[in-house]
Design a protein around this motif. Sequence first.
Motif, PDB file in Angstrom:
ATOM      1  N   GLY B  53      -2.854   1.140  -1.587  1.00  0.00           N
ATOM      2  CA  GLY B  53      -2.439  -0.248  -1.762  1.00  0.00           C
ATOM      3  C   GLY B  53      -3.159  -1.084  -0.728  1.00  0.00           C
ATOM      4  N   ARG B  54      -2.803  -2.361  -0.670  1.00  0.00           N
ATOM      5  CA  ARG B  54      -3.378  -3.239   0.349  1.00  0.00           C
ATOM      6  C   ARG B  54      -2.258  -3.970   1.075  1.00  0.00           C
ATOM      7  NH1 ARG B  54      -8.671  -3.960   0.408  1.00  0.00           N
ATOM      8  NH2 ARG B  54      -9.911  -3.668  -1.481  1.00  0.00           N
ATOM      9  N   ALA B  55      -2.368  -4.081   2.381  1.00  0.00           N
ATOM     10  CA  ALA B  55      -1.379  -4.834   3.155  1.00  0.00           C
ATOM     11  C   ALA B  55      -1.335  -6.268   2.631  1.00  0.00           C
ATOM     12  CB  ALA B  55      -1.751  -4.815   4.633  1.00  0.00           C
ATOM     13  N   GLY B  56      -0.150  -6.744   2.313  1.00  0.00           N
ATOM     14  CA  GLY B  56      -0.036  -8.099   1.787  1.00  0.00           C
ATOM     15  C   GLY B  56      -0.693  -8.270   0.433  1.00  0.00           C
ATOM     16  N   ALA B  57      -0.906  -7.170  -0.290  1.00  0.00           N
ATOM     17  CA  ALA B  57      -1.518  -7.135  -1.618  1.00  0.00           C
ATOM     18  C   ALA B  57      -3.021  -7.453  -1.598  1.00  0.00           C
ATOM     19  CB  ALA B  57      -0.803  -8.067  -2.610  1.00  0.00           C
ATOM     20  N   VAL B  58      -3.524  -8.007  -0.493  1.00  0.00           N
ATOM     21  CA  VAL B  58      -4.933  -8.428  -0.466  1.00  0.00           C
ATOM     22  C   VAL B  58      -5.692  -7.938   0.765  1.00  0.00           C
ATOM     23  CG1 VAL B  58      -4.686 -10.506  -1.892  1.00  0.00           C
ATOM     24  CG2 VAL B  58      -4.187 -10.630   0.551  1.00  0.00           C
ATOM     25  N   GLY B  59      -4.990  -7.429   1.763  1.00  0.00           N
ATOM     26  CA  GLY B  59      -5.624  -7.143   3.047  1.00  0.00           C
ATOM     27  C   GLY B  59      -6.146  -5.730   3.205  1.00  0.00           C
ATOM     28  N   ALA B  60      -5.768  -5.103   4.312  1.00  0.00           N
ATOM     29  CA  ALA B  60      -6.293  -3.779   4.642  1.00  0.00           C
ATOM     30  C   ALA B  60      -5.745  -2.707   3.701  1.00  0.00           C
ATOM     31  CB  ALA B  60      -5.919  -3.435   6.088  1.00  0.00           C
ATOM     32  N   ALA B  61      -6.630  -1.799   3.276  1.00  0.00           N
ATOM     33  CA  ALA B  61      -6.217  -0.705   2.395  1.00  0.00           C
ATOM     34  C   ALA B  61      -5.348   0.279   3.173  1.00  0.00           C
ATOM     35  CB  ALA B  61      -7.436   0.003   1.833  1.00  0.00           C
TER      36      ALA B  61
END
Lengths: 366, 150
Positions: B53-61
């Motif tokens: 997934g990504r932190a905050g849906a858009v950030g770090a994997a």
Amino acid sequence: MYVAVKGGERAIDAAHEWLADERRGAPDVAELSISQIREQLSLAVNRVMAEGSLYDPDLAALAIKQARGDMIEAIFLIRAYRTTLPRFGVSAPIDTGAMRCDRRISATFKDLPGGQILGPTFDYTHRLLDFALMADGAVSPEVKEGGPTDAVPLPHVTEFLDREGLLQPEPEDNTPPRDLTREPLDFPADRPLKLQALARGDEGFVLSMAYSTQRGYARNHPFVGELRIGRVAVSMDIPELGFAIDLGEITVSECETVNQFTGSKTEPPQFTRGYGLVFGQSERKAISMALVDRALRWEELGEDNVGAPAQDAEFVLSHSDNVQATGFLEHIKLPHYVDFQSELELIRRLRAEAMMASTGPREAAE
Amino acid sequence: MSNLSENLERQARLSTMAQAPADRLIALCKSAGVKVPHSVLRAPEIGTVMVRGRAGAVGAAFNLGEMTVTRASVRLNDCSAVGHGYVQGRSHEAAIYAALVDALCQTDQGSALMASVIIPLQEEKAAHEGARGARAAGTKVEFFTMVRGE
């Protein structure tokens, strides 16, 4: 210290036979099938998948059956099975923006594009026992459907705030994240490692940590910007093909909190974020994870460490795993005969010495 | 046909079979008579894929957790077309069928199999999604505003 003890085999065999009988329960009651557990105890299945860290509803249902409904035992079974499997690779990060939502609510914007979709929720139920479920042959009510849905994906609420620059940016980062299943937990832990630990952490523990922040131990003023539950595709590059395919579809719960933030030495006043993402329909866990994620970010946001447990990454991450915790906790019931013998001898000796010291002179006077 | 559009077609059929319920894929393959002489290049194997997934849906994997996947590869005896099958879950049989369909779709049986296996699976998925989407839409909140102070 342990010492080899033999002779329990017959007792162990008998105990396991009895366990199997107790698992089955009264033979005149129909046996549960795996598909019944998968379909009718689906939230239990979801929890075992999330904390077992393996998405496979049939296996989770089997584990629940085998563990007689003991969730941590079931999670343990899944974790143990997982270690026997080869890993084919890693997926591209799932695109939760493309989620086909069963549920999508926001506590911050009433009229958000796409609307508030309640989905199959316990909210607004009266929490009264429904004795109709105890009776056989319950008739399911007529399905109420809405109008035809346009298949456009629902935008993330955080995008609106992001556009105004009011929300702390979350830059895309494709650095391969550290993996708890491949290397031991090591500190300092970066945010991806924390998120992995929280995603597979014990729901009760993560909930309690989140609750502690709400009660004032590192309060972080969270709003549920958005909570969404639905299905997303999992895509992976296949080397022998030379392109990516969708390998499957999973249900996940995602919570994005928007937290009040008055600014710090390093950051301007803005909203900050907490993030929760969990396998299955599991919104309590997703919200809890987002609150704890936000509390753990104090250092990166330049906030004060107020010494709250939820701010202490080492404390939170080292104690969130229920399989690890249960293993260490329950091992103390195993034979410690030799340790205890030495303790016993020590106490006897100390007592004798103490008695001698206190009663000795009197005896001498007699 | 260009290589790109061939790849896109192949990607679509493999994705469809991977996401389909294993029992539906097997049933459709059996009724379509997917049974040809082949050699197994890679025996069906159950494994996992780490889902990110990504932190905050858009950030770090970050690593969210794994999912089970079964894969197999076959080569058809008479034309040496190679097929790869990947399916979600743990069905050896479904993985072999997916590989066979993938191989046969590279032959003149392609359009027949599209019609008898792939398109029905896609339609069933769309129908299922449509029904769930309609059910979700039924739980959409229609706010009405109370007029005050009149």
